[in-house]
Design a protein around this motif. Structure first.
Motif, PDB file in Angstrom:
ATOM      1  N   GLY A 196       0.863  -1.188   0.000  1.00  0.00           N
ATOM      2  CA  GLY A 196       0.000   0.000   0.000  1.00  0.00           C
ATOM      3  C   GLY A 196       0.895   1.233   0.000  1.00  0.00           C
ATOM      4  O   GLY A 196       2.120   1.112  -0.114  1.00  0.00           O
ATOM      5  N   PRO A 197       0.325   2.431   0.141  1.00  0.00           N
ATOM      6  CA  PRO A 197       1.151   3.646   0.113  1.00  0.00           C
ATOM      7  C   PRO A 197       2.223   3.679   1.200  1.00  0.00           C
ATOM      8  O   PRO A 197       3.355   4.108   0.938  1.00  0.00           O
ATOM      9  CB  PRO A 197       0.157   4.796   0.304  1.00  0.00           C
ATOM     10  CG  PRO A 197      -1.160   4.174   0.589  1.00  0.00           C
ATOM     11  CD  PRO A 197      -1.111   2.722   0.230  1.00  0.00           C
ATOM     12  N   SER A 219     -13.639   3.927  -0.937  1.00  0.00           N
ATOM     13  CA  SER A 219     -13.103   2.869  -1.808  1.00  0.00           C
ATOM     14  C   SER A 219     -11.661   2.556  -1.416  1.00  0.00           C
ATOM     15  O   SER A 219     -10.950   3.414  -0.889  1.00  0.00           O
ATOM     16  CB  SER A 219     -13.141   3.382  -3.249  1.00  0.00           C
ATOM     17  OG  SER A 219     -12.136   2.776  -4.001  1.00  0.00           O
ATOM     18  N   THR A 220     -11.230   1.331  -1.686  1.00  0.00           N
ATOM     19  CA  THR A 220      -9.821   1.006  -1.401  1.00  0.00           C
ATOM     20  C   THR A 220      -9.025   0.872  -2.692  1.00  0.00           C
ATOM     21  O   THR A 220      -7.892   0.398  -2.679  1.00  0.00           O
ATOM     22  CB  THR A 220      -9.713  -0.322  -0.606  1.00  0.00           C
ATOM     23  OG1 THR A 220     -10.449  -1.312  -1.328  1.00  0.00           O
ATOM     24  CG2 THR A 220     -10.243  -0.193   0.795  1.00  0.00           C
ATOM     25  N   ASP A 221      -9.612   1.293  -3.819  1.00  0.00           N
ATOM     26  CA  ASP A 221      -8.913   1.158  -5.099  1.00  0.00           C
ATOM     27  C   ASP A 221      -7.743   2.146  -5.201  1.00  0.00           C
ATOM     28  O   ASP A 221      -7.741   3.184  -4.565  1.00  0.00           O
ATOM     29  CB  ASP A 221      -9.872   1.442  -6.261  1.00  0.00           C
ATOM     30  CG  ASP A 221     -10.899   0.330  -6.409  1.00  0.00           C
ATOM     31  OD1 ASP A 221     -10.730  -0.704  -5.734  1.00  0.00           O
ATOM     32  OD2 ASP A 221     -11.868   0.515  -7.168  1.00  0.00           O
ATOM     33  N   GLY A 222      -6.784   1.794  -6.054  1.00  0.00           N
ATOM     34  CA  GLY A 222      -5.666   2.702  -6.311  1.00  0.00           C
ATOM     35  C   GLY A 222      -4.620   2.616  -5.208  1.00  0.00           C
ATOM     36  O   GLY A 222      -4.715   1.787  -4.293  1.00  0.00           O
ATOM     37  N   ILE A 223      -3.614   3.495  -5.303  1.00  0.00           N
ATOM     38  CA  ILE A 223      -2.581   3.510  -4.268  1.00  0.00           C
ATOM     39  C   ILE A 223      -2.855   4.719  -3.365  1.00  0.00           C
ATOM     40  O   ILE A 223      -3.484   4.577  -2.330  1.00  0.00           O
ATOM     41  CB  ILE A 223      -1.156   3.527  -4.877  1.00  0.00           C
ATOM     42  CG1 ILE A 223      -0.956   2.291  -5.790  1.00  0.00           C
ATOM     43  CG2 ILE A 223      -0.105   3.551  -3.762  1.00  0.00           C
ATOM     44  CD1 ILE A 223       0.352   2.249  -6.533  1.00  0.00           C
ATOM     45  N   LYS A 224      -2.461   5.899  -3.796  1.00  0.00           N
ATOM     46  CA  LYS A 224      -2.768   7.098  -2.983  1.00  0.00           C
ATOM     47  C   LYS A 224      -3.733   7.977  -3.762  1.00  0.00           C
ATOM     48  O   LYS A 224      -3.415   8.443  -4.868  1.00  0.00           O
ATOM     49  CB  LYS A 224      -1.470   7.861  -2.693  1.00  0.00           C
ATOM     50  CG  LYS A 224      -1.642   9.169  -1.948  1.00  0.00           C
ATOM     51  CD  LYS A 224      -2.360   9.032  -0.625  1.00  0.00           C
ATOM     52  CE  LYS A 224      -1.560   8.339   0.433  1.00  0.00           C
ATOM     53  NZ  LYS A 224      -2.346   8.093   1.686  1.00  0.00           N
ATOM     54  N   ASN A 225      -4.919   8.159  -3.213  1.00  0.00           N
ATOM     55  CA  ASN A 225      -5.888   9.061  -3.818  1.00  0.00           C
ATOM     56  C   ASN A 225      -5.901  10.365  -3.037  1.00  0.00           C
ATOM     57  O   ASN A 225      -5.738  10.379  -1.820  1.00  0.00           O
ATOM     58  CB  ASN A 225      -7.264   8.401  -3.849  1.00  0.00           C
ATOM     59  CG  ASN A 225      -7.237   7.193  -4.773  1.00  0.00           C
ATOM     60  OD1 ASN A 225      -6.876   7.318  -5.937  1.00  0.00           O
ATOM     61  ND2 ASN A 225      -7.549   6.024  -4.248  1.00  0.00           N
ATOM     62  N   VAL A 226      -6.106  11.438  -3.792  1.00  0.00           N
ATOM     63  CA  VAL A 226      -5.897  12.769  -3.241  1.00  0.00           C
ATOM     64  C   VAL A 226      -7.130  13.632  -3.514  1.00  0.00           C
ATOM     65  O   VAL A 226      -7.746  13.514  -4.569  1.00  0.00           O
ATOM     66  CB  VAL A 226      -4.631  13.355  -3.945  1.00  0.00           C
ATOM     67  CG1 VAL A 226      -4.550  14.838  -3.791  1.00  0.00           C
ATOM     68  CG2 VAL A 226      -3.373  12.686  -3.433  1.00  0.00           C
ATOM     69  N   ILE A 227      -7.482  14.459  -2.539  1.00  0.00           N
ATOM     70  CA  ILE A 227      -8.579  15.413  -2.720  1.00  0.00           C
ATOM     71  C   ILE A 227      -7.956  16.776  -3.031  1.00  0.00           C
ATOM     72  O   ILE A 227      -7.001  17.170  -2.345  1.00  0.00           O
ATOM     73  CB  ILE A 227      -9.405  15.562  -1.408  1.00  0.00           C
ATOM     74  CG1 ILE A 227      -9.772  14.211  -0.803  1.00  0.00           C
ATOM     75  CG2 ILE A 227     -10.630  16.449  -1.616  1.00  0.00           C
ATOM     76  CD1 ILE A 227     -10.758  13.409  -1.544  1.00  0.00           C
ATOM     77  N   VAL A 249      -9.604  12.625 -11.814  1.00  0.00           N
ATOM     78  CA  VAL A 249      -8.904  11.504 -12.439  1.00  0.00           C
ATOM     79  C   VAL A 249      -9.390  10.252 -11.724  1.00  0.00           C
ATOM     80  O   VAL A 249      -9.373  10.205 -10.491  1.00  0.00           O
ATOM     81  CB  VAL A 249      -7.382  11.644 -12.255  1.00  0.00           C
ATOM     82  CG1 VAL A 249      -6.644  10.517 -12.929  1.00  0.00           C
ATOM     83  CG2 VAL A 249      -6.912  12.982 -12.766  1.00  0.00           C
ATOM     84  N   PRO A 250      -9.869   9.256 -12.469  1.00  0.00           N
ATOM     85  CA  PRO A 250     -10.420   8.087 -11.791  1.00  0.00           C
ATOM     86  C   PRO A 250      -9.397   7.344 -10.932  1.00  0.00           C
ATOM     87  O   PRO A 250      -8.194   7.473 -11.163  1.00  0.00           O
ATOM     88  CB  PRO A 250     -10.907   7.199 -12.922  1.00  0.00           C
ATOM     89  CG  PRO A 250     -10.390   7.779 -14.162  1.00  0.00           C
ATOM     90  CD  PRO A 250      -9.869   9.142 -13.910  1.00  0.00           C
ATOM     91  N   LEU A 251      -9.892   6.579  -9.994  1.00  0.00           N
ATOM     92  CA  LEU A 251      -9.019   5.760  -9.156  1.00  0.00           C
ATOM     93  C   LEU A 251      -8.254   4.778 -10.036  1.00  0.00           C
ATOM     94  O   LEU A 251      -8.813   4.194 -10.928  1.00  0.00           O
ATOM     95  CB  LEU A 251      -9.875   4.966  -8.166  1.00  0.00           C
ATOM     96  CG  LEU A 251     -10.757   5.787  -7.244  1.00  0.00           C
ATOM     97  CD1 LEU A 251     -11.819   4.919  -6.618  1.00  0.00           C
ATOM     98  CD2 LEU A 251      -9.910   6.430  -6.185  1.00  0.00           C
ATOM     99  N   GLY A 252      -6.977   4.614  -9.734  1.00  0.00           N
ATOM    100  CA  GLY A 252      -6.138   3.737 -10.571  1.00  0.00           C
ATOM    101  C   GLY A 252      -6.437   2.286 -10.351  1.00  0.00           C
ATOM    102  O   GLY A 252      -7.141   1.913  -9.455  1.00  0.00           O
TER     103      GLY A 252
END
Ligand code: BGC
Length: 378
Positions: free
Chosen positions: A196-197, A358-366, A375-378
């Motif tokens: 994870g991150p 959601s737990t998708d992606g690595i680091k999501n940012v607001i 930009v959609p979740l990776g």
């Protein structure tokens, strides 16, 4: 101004309108928040498993990983001016006379447990348009890190661990004979548990310090995460092909473990296999799922007969924030595309619930201010 708040009693998470904060003391700085990272702790708070509103408030504004731009400074502020970029620390001192740590500005080692944490425990956080705080809780960030500095706070967890590992290992002749200052870990093997991150940033920090770094995680060895790990010179080992008791066959002696999964059973399994004089660092906070079976005799026997150290670490002091800012510059210089791929989604505050739930992606940012799509979740 807008803010993302959790209402534990109503079991609701929503974007609220709240008054813009003002400077109330001459040592304060007002920041316009540019970006706030979403982490596992935020998701726990949004699932109502953790998090405490300030006294007398029915809600908590969340967010503790932030980057802001200085918009106003109090008369006594020395180190910041309008337009500077800054990150904020998370923990605030307990103020109790019998807590030497908080008295010395080391609230990350608070004794009383009465500390506060912005966005987590009894103080509103940073997932909002403006924040005011005392200069002493801010660190300056170079403009060249504008796109990455939101990663400073999650990187501080590894930086504090590294600082502690070096301190603990001063108990023995642990340093590498041919190591330069920039690669002190060159003769040691570090294993990072989890991709994870926190794990990935930790792996970058260990690789940057010269350790032969191995990331052990669930995803297969052809996954994007495995490629990402290889792109900064670390080795990816999938739990799908290598069980814990075969780790040493692939790695050799394990000198350090940086645990970033919160998976206690796995961690204690790995602890059985670490080498002589090893340091094992826990950073994850597991949910309380009840007792599990572990071979305590084997673990204790090894720990004594091999001089091993087991260390827990939480939060971070200014030293770890400074190290994180320094290391991020290094990561940007050496591994720009790895750094880019850590941030997998950027969401406008009005859409904050998507990455929070959601737990998708690595680091999501607001992000804040003008909405320019998400930009959609990776
Ligand atoms: C934060 C720390 C905090 C910890 C426990 C983590 O997500 O990064 O700053 O101390 O949660 O609340």
């Amino acid at each position: 101004m807008k803010a993302v708040a959790v209402f534990p009693r109503e079991r609701d998470v929503r974007v609220i309108d709240t008054p813009e904060p003002r400077l109330t003391a001459p040592d304060q700085v007002k920041l316009r928040i540019l970006e706030v990272g979403v982490c596992g702790t935020d998701r726990e708070i949004c699932g109502f498993h953790y998090g405490f509103p300030p006294e007398g408030s029915d809600h908590l504004v969340i967010g503790h990983e932030c980057l802001g731009e200085v918009v106003q400074v109090g008369a006594k502020v020395k180190s910041f001016k309008k337009g500077d970029l800054a990150v904020l620390t998370v923990r605030r001192p307990c103020g109790k006379p019998d807590c030497p740590s908080c008295k010395e500005g080391r609230q990350d080692f608070c004794y009383t447990g009465a500390f506060k944490e912005r966005g987590i425990k009894q103080q509103h956080g940073y997932m909002t348009e403006y924040v005011v705080d005392s200069e002493k809780f801010l660190l300056p960030v170079p403009k060249s890190l504008r796109d990455y500095a939101v990663l400073v706070e999650p990187l501080t967890i590894a930086e504090k661990a590294l600082i502690e590992v070096w301190q603990v290992q001063q108990r023995l002749p642990w340093s590498c004979p041919h190591a330069g200052k920039s690669k002190p870990g060159i003769c040691h093997h570090a294993v990072v548990l989890g991709a994870g991150p926190i794990g990935l940033l930790g792996a970058m920090a260990f690789a940057n310090a010269g350790f032969s770094t191995f990331v052990y995680s669930r995803e297969d060895e052809k996954s994007e995460k495995a490629n990402l790990v290889r792109s900064f010179g670390a080795t990816y080992i999938s739990a799908q092909v290598t069980p814990v008791d075969k780790l040493v066959d692939r790695i050799g002696t394990i000198d350090v473990v940086y645990e970033a999964t919160g998976a206690s059973k796995l961690s204690f399994e790995v602890l059985k296999h670490v080498g002589p004089n090893a340091a094992f660092v826990f950073t994850g906070v597991p949910g309380l799922k009840g007792p599990a079976e572990v071979d305590t005799d084997q673990i204790m026997r090894n720990m004594v007969l091999k001089n091993q150290v087991l260390l827990g670490t939480v939060n971070a002091g200014r030293d770890a924030f400074e190290a994180a800012i320094k290391d991020l510059r290094e990561f940007k210089r050496k591994w720009p595309s790895a750094l880019n791929s850590l941030i997998t989604g950027r969401y406008h505050i009005t859409e904050a619930k998507t990455p929070l739930l959601s737990t998708d992606g690595i680091k999501n940012v607001i992000y804040f201010g003008e909405r320019n799509g998400s930009v959609p979740l990776g």
